[in-house]
Write an enzyme that holds these catalytic residues in place. Structure first.
Site, PDB file in Angstrom:
ATOM      1  N   ARG A   1       0.828  -1.218   0.000  1.00 55.78           N
ATOM      2  CA  ARG A   1       0.000   0.000   0.000  1.00 55.78           C
ATOM      3  C   ARG A   1       0.858   1.263   0.000  1.00 55.78           C
ATOM      4  NH1 ARG A   1      -5.100  -1.708   3.872  1.00 55.78           N
ATOM      5  NH2 ARG A   1      -6.202  -2.737   2.172  1.00 55.78           N
TER       6      ARG A   1
ATOM      7  N   LYS B   1     -22.084 -15.619   0.944  1.00 53.16           N
ATOM      8  CA  LYS B   1     -23.512 -15.392   1.174  1.00 53.16           C
ATOM      9  C   LYS B   1     -24.238 -14.615   0.089  1.00 53.16           C
ATOM     10  CE  LYS B   1     -23.465 -15.616   6.144  1.00 53.16           C
ATOM     11  NZ  LYS B   1     -23.550 -14.839   7.374  1.00 53.16           N
TER      12      LYS B   1
ATOM     13  N   GLY C   1     -12.247  -8.297  -1.225  1.00 52.46           N
ATOM     14  CA  GLY C   1     -11.160  -8.805  -0.392  1.00 52.46           C
ATOM     15  C   GLY C   1     -10.680 -10.212  -0.720  1.00 52.46           C
TER      16      GLY C   1
ATOM     17  N   GLY D   1     -14.264  -3.485   0.477  1.00 53.86           N
ATOM     18  CA  GLY D   1     -15.623  -2.963   0.669  1.00 53.86           C
ATOM     19  C   GLY D   1     -15.959  -1.899  -0.360  1.00 53.86           C
TER      20      GLY D   1
HETATM   21  P1  AMP Z   1     -17.075 -13.194   0.628  1.00 59.53           P
HETATM   22  O1  AMP Z   1     -16.280 -12.412   1.627  1.00 59.53           O
HETATM   23  O2  AMP Z   1     -18.541 -13.023   0.743  1.00 59.53           O
HETATM   24  O3  AMP Z   1     -16.552 -13.023  -0.786  1.00 59.53           O
HETATM   25  O4  AMP Z   1     -16.867 -14.714   1.018  1.00 59.53           O
HETATM   26  C1  AMP Z   1     -15.624 -15.331   0.997  1.00 59.53           C
HETATM   27  C2  AMP Z   1     -15.703 -16.576   1.801  1.00 59.53           C
HETATM   28  O5  AMP Z   1     -16.637 -17.464   1.209  1.00 59.53           O
HETATM   29  C3  AMP Z   1     -14.407 -17.319   1.876  1.00 59.53           C
HETATM   30  O6  AMP Z   1     -13.954 -17.298   3.211  1.00 59.53           O
HETATM   31  C4  AMP Z   1     -14.758 -18.715   1.431  1.00 59.53           C
HETATM   32  O7  AMP Z   1     -14.188 -19.726   2.234  1.00 59.53           O
HETATM   33  C5  AMP Z   1     -16.263 -18.750   1.588  1.00 59.53           C
HETATM   34  N1  AMP Z   1     -16.867 -19.778   0.729  1.00 59.53           N
HETATM   35  C6  AMP Z   1     -16.703 -19.941  -0.583  1.00 59.53           C
HETATM   36  N2  AMP Z   1     -17.351 -21.038  -1.004  1.00 59.53           N
HETATM   37  C7  AMP Z   1     -17.932 -21.584   0.065  1.00 59.53           C
HETATM   38  C8  AMP Z   1     -18.758 -22.742   0.276  1.00 59.53           C
HETATM   39  N3  AMP Z   1     -19.062 -23.545  -0.734  1.00 59.53           N
HETATM   40  N4  AMP Z   1     -19.183 -22.991   1.524  1.00 59.53           N
HETATM   41  C9  AMP Z   1     -18.851 -22.187   2.541  1.00 59.53           C
HETATM   42  N5  AMP Z   1     -18.097 -21.081   2.416  1.00 59.53           N
HETATM   43  C10 AMP Z   1     -17.639 -20.779   1.190  1.00 59.53           C
END
Ligand code: AMP
Length: 394
Positions: free
Chosen positions: A36, A199, A352, A375
């Site tokens: 950074r 999610k 991220g 974010g």
């Molecule tokens: P996000 O910050 O919403 O992009 O989510 C990233 C996280 O999603 C990472 O820590 C991954 O381990 C998790 N992730 C990805 N695929 C899966 C899955 N099939 N089941 C549970 N967690 C997941």
């Protein structure tokens, strides 16, 4: 609206107050990743080249609770590192506002640099307190924002200061805008969006925002299972957001009405438990057995994704395809990173975890743009107005 650029400002004989993102990892007083700081150098070097210009830097580091002062959050090691990188003295101030800082800044000479202490030592920073913003603004004649990572926050040092002195974007923010803006406004088609992560709830706004612009959308990661459930597939013990099934259903209808191809996993790597050492089992079907959970996408899904990504002239990626932190479930994410790196189109990675993945697996330098703001890039893709950017629009 386009932003004002640092090139548009008259910097001659000016004290330039620059908001940078020096929120770097520090362990026992040592900076463990200085990327950074390195990333800010082009803007700083440009300013320092202007006749009579000097630089006053402000940043936050960590999350001092309620504005408490703790040595571990001091920007002092950053000032030392910056001094090494620039080959120039960087004077560390003992505060970011107040009489002693004002005196220091008054005596600054052309070509010199002062690093202010952590702005989050004051809770007025995150409150965007106008009086605090005025005290910061008093330290410069003009303002340059080069901290994309905090541009989605209306804080005193990212937004408040622009009410008192003229502001513009540094090269880093400019670059982020130049890559993200066309994706939302006028992308080179076909645009393929690859959206993964845990999610639906945290990604639905991005899905909806990109739906209007993309010709295909690949949905993977944990969020895919809520959609698959809605589509009548068996998802076993996979991640499910029951309260989002209606939203997912509505989204699928909207996608079909717009004629956007949505690609979901057609095969999976599953496990019987969510753990680092869980064994990965291949399921050659979109249905997952009751005692298993989907942890990664399978090879047939990857082949399908490849068809879409090979055709795409623009690719935007946010969110991993599986639990990439566990080595048995990282193949899908690695393969997608590889496909994006091989694309001849414009490729943008934001968010991220997908940024962490391209860095971890060594593809970052083959991507057109890897965003510096998790974010902020997510909110940008959601089509939200980022206060730090709005404040420096033309
Ligand atoms: P996000 O910050 O919403 O992009 O989510 C990233 C996280 O999603 C990472 O820590 C991954 O381990 C998790 N992730 C990805 N695929 C899966 C899955 N099939 N089941 C549970 N967690 C997941």
């Amino acid at each position: 609206m386009p932003v004002k650029s640092v090139r548009d400002l008259d910097l001659k004989n000016k004290k330039v107050l620059v908001r940078v993102d020096y929120n770097v990892p520090v362990k026992e007083g040592k900076i463990t990743d200085d990327s950074r700081i390195t990333a800010s150098l082009p803007t700083l070097e440009y300013i320092l080249k202007q006749e009579g210009a000097s630089v006053i830097l402000m940043s936050h580091l960590g999350r001092p609770k309620g504005g408490e002062r703790k040595a571990e959050f001091s920007l002092s090691p950053v000032a030392a590192k910056l001094s090494d990188l620039l080959g120039k003295k960087v004077t560390m101030a003992d505060d970011c506002i107040g009489a002693s800082v004002e005196k220091l800044v008054q005596n600054i000479k052309p070509g010199e640099i002062i690093m202010l202490e952590n702005v989050r030592y004051y809770k007025e920073e995150t409150d965007n307190n106008p009086d605090f913003a005025r005290k910061l603004a008093k330290l410069g004649d003009v303002y340059v924002n080069d901290a994309f990572g905090t541009a989605h926050r209306a804080h005193a040092s990212t937004e408040g200061v622009t009410k008192f002195i003229p502001g513009a974007a540094g090269f880093l923010i400019e670059k982020e805008i130049n890559f993200f803006e066309p994706i939302l406004k006028n992308p080179q088609q076909p645009l393929a969006a690859v959206i993964g992560g845990a999610k639906v709830s945290s990604k639905i706004a991005v899905l909806e925002s990109l739906l209007g612009n993309c010709s295909s959308m690949i949905i993977g990661g944990g969020m895919a299972y809520t959609f698959l459930k809605v589509m009548g597939k068996k998802i076993g013990k996979s991640l499910l957001e029951e309260e989002f099934t209606e939203t997912a259903e509505k989204f699928l209808k909207a996608a079909s009405a717009r004629g956007v191809d949505i690609v979901f996993p057609i095969d999976h790597i599953v496990a019987t438990e969510f753990s680092e050492n869980a064994e990965g089992l291949y399921i050659d079907s979109s249905d997952i057995p009751d005692d298993c959970m989907g942890m990664d996408i399978g090879p047939k899904t990857l082949a399908l994704i490849k068809e879409h990504l090979t055709k795409a002239k623009t690719i935007v990626w946010n969110g991993p395809m599986g639990v990439f932190e566990f080595k048995n479930f990282q193949r899908g994410t690695i393969a997608v990173a590889e496909m994006i790196a091989a694309s001849k189109g414009i490729t943008v990675v934001g968010g991220g975890d997908s940024v962490a993945a391209v860095n971890k697996f060594g593809y970052a330098d083959k991507i057109s743009h890897v965003s510096t703001g998790g974010g902020a890039s997510l909110e940008y893709l959601e089509g939200k107005v980022l206060p730090g950017i709005k404040a420096i629009e033309k």
